[in-house]
Every structure is written in C-alpha cells, then in structure tokens.
Design an enzyme around this catalytic site. Structure first.
Site, mmCIF file in Angstrom:
data_model
loop_
_atom_site.group_PDB
_atom_site.id
_atom_site.type_symbol
_atom_site.label_atom_id
_atom_site.label_comp_id
_atom_site.label_asym_id
_atom_site.label_seq_id
_atom_site.Cartn_x
_atom_site.Cartn_y
_atom_site.Cartn_z
ATOM 1 N N TYR A 141 18.153 -0.097 66.817
ATOM 2 C CA TYR A 141 17.471 -1.069 67.729
ATOM 3 C C TYR A 141 18.168 -2.924 68.713
ATOM 4 O O TYR A 141 17.727 -3.514 69.456
ATOM 5 C CB TYR A 141 16.308 -1.678 66.527
ATOM 6 C CG TYR A 141 15.022 -0.822 66.927
ATOM 7 C CD1 TYR A 141 14.865 -0.073 66.478
ATOM 8 C CD2 TYR A 141 14.214 -1.940 66.666
ATOM 9 C CE1 TYR A 141 13.301 0.591 66.236
ATOM 10 C CE2 TYR A 141 12.603 -1.905 66.831
ATOM 11 C CZ TYR A 141 12.726 -0.298 66.183
ATOM 12 O OH TYR A 141 11.721 0.527 66.482
ATOM 13 N N LYS A 191 20.526 11.601 60.299
ATOM 14 C CA LYS A 191 20.927 13.359 60.605
ATOM 15 C C LYS A 191 22.595 13.754 60.367
ATOM 16 O O LYS A 191 22.850 13.123 61.934
ATOM 17 C CB LYS A 191 19.782 13.100 62.388
ATOM 18 C CG LYS A 191 18.780 13.330 62.553
ATOM 19 C CD LYS A 191 18.059 14.662 62.329
ATOM 20 C CE LYS A 191 18.451 15.278 63.863
ATOM 21 N NZ LYS A 191 18.464 16.284 63.918
ATOM 22 N N ASP A 224 14.324 14.754 60.622
ATOM 23 C CA ASP A 224 13.346 15.531 61.238
ATOM 24 C C ASP A 224 12.669 16.436 60.379
ATOM 25 O O ASP A 224 11.412 17.145 59.863
ATOM 26 C CB ASP A 224 14.017 16.412 62.145
ATOM 27 C CG ASP A 224 15.088 17.553 62.012
ATOM 28 O OD1 ASP A 224 15.776 16.813 61.046
ATOM 29 O OD2 ASP A 224 15.781 18.431 62.509
ATOM 30 N N ASP A 248 10.804 3.798 61.605
ATOM 31 C CA ASP A 248 9.935 3.135 62.269
ATOM 32 C C ASP A 248 8.661 4.411 62.873
ATOM 33 O O ASP A 248 7.655 4.757 62.051
ATOM 34 C CB ASP A 248 10.216 2.914 63.481
ATOM 35 C CG ASP A 248 9.476 2.288 64.617
ATOM 36 O OD1 ASP A 248 8.260 1.941 64.681
ATOM 37 O OD2 ASP A 248 9.242 2.881 65.832
ATOM 38 N N ASP A 252 4.796 5.335 60.661
ATOM 39 C CA ASP A 252 3.938 5.724 61.146
ATOM 40 C C ASP A 252 3.317 7.120 60.417
ATOM 41 O O ASP A 252 1.692 6.776 60.137
ATOM 42 C CB ASP A 252 4.222 5.742 62.343
ATOM 43 C CG ASP A 252 3.227 4.512 63.474
ATOM 44 O OD1 ASP A 252 4.454 3.581 62.544
ATOM 45 O OD2 ASP A 252 2.931 4.035 64.831
HETATM 46 C C1 IPM Z 1 6.830 -1.334 63.843
HETATM 47 C C2 IPM Z 1 6.523 -1.840 65.435
HETATM 48 C C3 IPM Z 1 7.658 -1.994 65.922
HETATM 49 C C4 IPM Z 1 8.779 -1.983 65.972
HETATM 50 C C5 IPM Z 1 7.548 -3.192 67.046
HETATM 51 C C6 IPM Z 1 6.217 -3.722 67.625
HETATM 52 C C7 IPM Z 1 8.960 -3.984 68.131
HETATM 53 O O1 IPM Z 1 6.183 -0.393 65.937
HETATM 54 O O2 IPM Z 1 6.653 -2.440 62.756
HETATM 55 O O3 IPM Z 1 7.074 0.199 63.308
HETATM 56 O O4 IPM Z 1 9.521 -0.740 66.276
HETATM 57 O O5 IPM Z 1 9.482 -1.957 65.114
HETATM 58 MG MG MG Z 2 6.259 1.029 64.104
#
Ligand code: IPM
Ligand code: MG
Length: 365
Positions: A141, A191, A224, A248, A252
C-alpha cells in the site's frame, strides 16, 4: 479525568447515514454517565468537494489530538475520474499512515440470529469468533518505488511490497497480545513460498514468538491456503496476523462468512499516546455502498459495533462495550433486519434509523 474526545468523520455514501445512528448511541451513553466531547469533520469525497483535498491539514491535525477517531466510509463513483492523489481513499490512507495505525483489528463474529445468512452451511459459521490482525501502514500500500512509468512504448505499473523487521515485529506483538486474551492461538499468513518479504515475515514472527510469546500456539500458512481454510473450516482459527494487502482480502472474506459486510467493525491502533491511550481510528469494514446511499437501507450495526470497539480499546469501558454488543444481539434476536440481512425471508426490512432507534431502546431496556 477530562471528558474523552472523539472526532467523527462520516465521509461519503452511506457513511453519514450510519454515523447518524452512532450519534444516537453516543448521546445515550452521554445521558447515562459516559459523556464524550464530540467534534465532526470531513473526509474523502466530502472533503474534496469542500476543500479540493480528501483530507484537510486541519482535520489531520485534529485527528492527531483527539482520543479517538470514528470514520464512516469514503469513496464513490462521482470521484472515479479524479487524479489518484486526491481520490477519497487517499484521505483514509493518510490518516492511517500519519497516525501510524499499524495494527488493524478486524473481528469476524457470527451472531447466532444470523447463522442462516452465511453463504456457508450453518454449522460451519455458527458461533464463529475470529480476529484478523492486518498490518496497516506498510507493505504494498505504501512501498516505494510506485507509479506508472513509460518503458519503451508501453506503460508499466509498479508497486513495491516492503517490510522492515520492526514493522513486522510490532504488528506480531499486538497479535500475540490479543491471542493471549482470547484462545491463545495465532496463525500468521504470508507467501513465503514466492516472496522474500514473506520469508522475512515468517522469520520475524517466529523470532518474536520464541523470545516473548512461546506460551501462545503459533502456526504459519501461505495466504492462499489461508483463504481456502477460512472458507473450509473457519473455526480452526483464533487470531490471524497478516500483511496489509492479504489482510485487506482475507478480512473481506472473513466478514462475509458471518452473513453481511454490514455487521463488521474494525479498530486501527497505533502506539500509546502521552495519556496512555493508543492512537486509534475506528471504522466499519464495509465501504461507502453508493448504490444504496441516501435511501435509509444501510445497516448501521458495523459502525455502531466500531464504537463498541472504541469503548473497549480506547476508553477502558469494556462493560459499556459489552452492553452495546448485547443490545445489538438482542435486536437481531428480535428479528429486526435491515435490507442486507433480509435474504429470502421476504419480510419488510427496517430502515437505518429504525435499526439505530431499536438498538438505543435495547440499551435503555
Ligand atoms: C479497507 C478498504 C480500504 C483498503 C480502501 C477504502 C482504501 O478496502 O479498509 O479494507 O483497501 O484498505
Ligand atoms: Mg478492504
């Protein structure tokens, strides 16, 4: 002690709607012996519209001064064509970087009343309670060099995955500490089979473990395989520690195990400030959801539970946090559902503000 200070940054999309419900909760605690000094400011597209930048320097300075920041969401299609440097997300990333919030806690907890909502079988997710610790201020990032350059007659996109030993060690420590307070198990994901930064990650986590946390059960997994195991049998995990990009993705995935992205809070923590509290920003894991913004459809629970995390991690109010989480559980058990949680039940969903009101009523009740 002086009244704790809280900076609220509602941001874009559904951010302001869900934050309005959090304000009701904050007011309720204020009326019941736990007052906060609340200020509000702009971030993301909203800040860009007002100031031509996704985070004004004054807002950044305020964020450094308060006891905790609570953020809604940033981004939206309206800002898709902006220059990269002023995109809404840059505001959030600047906050994370300049506050040095290296440890991002993303719990994935399945509320009993919602076990049917997961896309996985009920017994796979019922009672699930795991914590992903995502490194938040380094890795791909932020690594340099980055950019889009010209090589001959074509463009090349470049990002750099870069981790120092101390960056890995400090996030590993925060994950080991959490594991000790939970079920004493930590799984580190990288990884190491293809990335040097992954080899270093595994080495440093192993060293920190041997030197300081040998009482915690440590395992390692390729990220993975970790994703696969998270969908196969997520209850094998307690705490997971991983880098910024894998974190990230995996968070999710873990969020959706529990039924809806609209349920999951997060805490981003840095080093302790002079008053002993950690630098801290709290935000829901979901984004700005522009498709449903302004329609009263958004689920405010992730943002409300983010405030519960603030009570626990910034304000030493674990009891108040538990009280708030119990109120959320009660409302869900009473079968109140925002649209994201309705699935095939075919019932009428409650609106964002009805959900907020019900949670406040459950707090009072
Ligand atoms: C998260 C989001 C952020 C990230 C974005 C909005 C910059 O996806 O907080 O998970 O990628 O970190
Ligand atoms: Mg995210």
């Amino acid at each position: 002690m002086s009244t704790p200070t809280l900076l609220i940054l509602p941001g874009d999309g559904i951010g302001p709607e869900v934050m309005a419900e959090v304000r009701k909760v904050i007011d309720w605690f204020g009326d019941n012996g736990l007052p906060f000094e609340v200020s509000e400011d702009l971030v993301g597209g909203a800040a860009y519209d007002a100031h031509g930048t996704p985070l004004h320097d004054d807002t950044m300075a305020k964020a450094q001064e308060v006891d905790a920041v609570l953020l809604g969401a940033v981004g939206g299609p309206k800002y898709d064509n902006l220059d990269f440097s002023v995109k809404p997300e840059r505001g959030l990333l600047r906050l994370r970087k300049e506050m040095d919030l290296f440890s991002n806690l993303r719990p994935a907890q399945c509320f009993d009343a919602l076990a049917d909502f997961s896309s996985l079988k009920k017994d796979v997710v019922a009672g699930l309670d795991i914590m992903i610790v995502r490194e938040l201020t380094s890795g791909v990032y932020f690594g340099e060099p980055r950019g889009i350059i010209k090589e001959g007659n074509e463009r090349v996109g470049i990002n750099t995955q870069r981790y120092t030993e101390s960056e890995i060690a400090r996030v590993a420590r925060s994950a080991f500490e959490l594991a000790r307070k939970r079920n004493n198990k930590l799984c580190s994901m990288e990884k190491a089979n293809v990335m040097e930064s992954g080899i270093l990650w595994r080495d440093v986590v192993t060293e920190v473990h041997a030197a300081e946390y040998s009482d915690v059960e440590l395992s390692h997994m390729y990220a993975d395989a970790g994703a696969m195991q998270l969908t196969r049998w997520p209850k094998q995990f307690d705490v997971i520690v991983t880098d910024n990009l894998f974190g990230d993705l995996l968070s999710d995935l873990a969020a959706m195990l529990t039924g809806s992205l609209g349920m999951l809070p997060s805490a981003s923590l840095g080093a302790p400030m002079a008053n002993g509290r950690p630098k801290a920003l709290y935000e829901p894991v979901h984004g700005s959801a522009p498709d449903i913004a302004g329609q009263g459809k958004a689920n405010p629970i992730a943002c409300i539970l983010s405030f519960a995390m603030a009570l626990r991690y910034s304000f030493d109010s674990g009891d108040a946090a538990t009280k708030l989480e119990t109120a959320v559980e009660k409302v869900l058990a009473d079968r109140l559902r925002t649209a994201d949680l309705l699935g095939e039940e075919g019932k009428t969903p409650v609106s964002t503000s009805e959900m907020g009101d019900a949670i406040v009523a459950a707090l009072a009740g």
